[in-house]
Enzyme design. Structure first.
Site, short mmCIF file in Angstrom:
data_model
loop_
_atom_site.label_atom_id
_atom_site.label_comp_id
_atom_site.label_asym_id
_atom_site.label_seq_id
_atom_site.Cartn_x
_atom_site.Cartn_y
_atom_site.Cartn_z
N HIS A 1 24.70 39.14 43.68
CA HIS A 1 25.72 39.87 42.93
C HIS A 1 26.62 38.84 42.24
O HIS A 1 26.63 37.66 42.60
CB HIS A 1 26.54 40.74 43.89
N GLU B 1 29.87 38.31 42.27
CA GLU B 1 30.89 37.63 43.09
C GLU B 1 30.24 36.60 44.00
O GLU B 1 30.77 35.50 44.17
CB GLU B 1 31.66 38.66 43.93
N CYS C 1 31.79 45.15 45.76
CA CYS C 1 31.11 46.00 46.74
C CYS C 1 31.40 45.44 48.14
O CYS C 1 31.94 44.34 48.28
CB CYS C 1 29.60 46.04 46.46
N CYS D 1 30.21 41.83 48.72
CA CYS D 1 30.99 40.82 47.99
C CYS D 1 32.40 40.69 48.55
O CYS D 1 32.93 39.58 48.65
CB CYS D 1 31.02 41.17 46.51
#
Lengths: 156, 156
Positions: free
Chosen positions: A53, A55, A83, A86
């Site tokens: 992801h 991040e 999310c 993250c």
């Protein structure tokens, strides 16, 4: 405002790297002492990595650049609210400030179901959609105890 | 029992790689169709990567080996109950079965404070220890909307 410049850079990374449709529409920037030390964007499909992801990739980039897993004092700018994976990664990196643009509701509207994962976090194993089984506890505990008693251990 | 063999391999990885004190005492193995497809151990300090928990590295290894972020049908064996970051990563990888040895309570006793992170997951931003600020929502939404309408997008 400098922090909006960083947030716009996260949004720009999200737009630039997702326009081809291969990467998800998320970008992130890690800043320390007003300097950008890490950049990331969603690369899940591109790199065949479910953890890639925006991040997480930004945290990994920042950590590699600074040579430490400890990003205390850093700020992460995200094109969208992180999310649960993250957000947890942000805690582990010891970052204590998150600035984000779109919300988790906006992500859900675009088809990213962070809420279901967040909801499952609050449940016990029997109620989760992921089956969890615990076995051989004593053998697992032994490794943790050895670590706790190891004078050479580096706590992170 | 084959699944205890896999669990013991996760525990072995945890013990082997943490005995020097540099890596945390955690190991994980990903199995698909009874075959080990990924192995991981905690490498946070060694690789200066706050996200390099055992489960994350095992998921990344399995995904790299199989060439896909989608590990549907896989099982992950963990020397210790996964932290919120790792459990979320397991969801994103579409793994639906977790077998673990030591518990989160055991990890906490060894100094790993997963519970605090799990607790924060259930809070709203103002109550969290991490400060969260939302700005420029329309600019962030624009990227998500463009993604949703992109016919070339690959949902993950």
């Amino acid at each position: 405002m400098p922090h909006q410049t960083h947030l716009r850079e996260a949004i720009r990374l999200a737009a630039e790297h997702s326009s081809g449709g291969r990467n998800g529409p998320f970008g992130a920037v890690v800043v320390k002492d007003e300097v950008v030390v890490g950049r990331g964007w969603n690369r899940v499909v591109e790199t065949a990595d479910p953890t890639a992801h925006a991040e997480v990739t930004a945290l990994r980039d920042a950590s590699a650049n600074l040579g430490t897993h400890d990003l205390t004092g850093g700020v992460i700018y995200c094109s969208c609210e992180p999310c649960p994976m993250c957000l947890s990664a942000i805690y582990w990196a010891r970052i204590r400030k998150v600035v984000f643009s779109a919300t988790a509701e906006d992500a859900a509207a675009a088809g990213f179901d962070d809420f279901r994962i967040l909801e499952e976090m609050g449940l016990d194993w029997p109620e989760r959609t992921v089956e969890g089984t615990q076995e051989l506890r004593a053998e697992g505990q032994k490794v943790l105890k050895a670590w706790k008693e190891n004078p050479k251990k580096i706590q992170y």
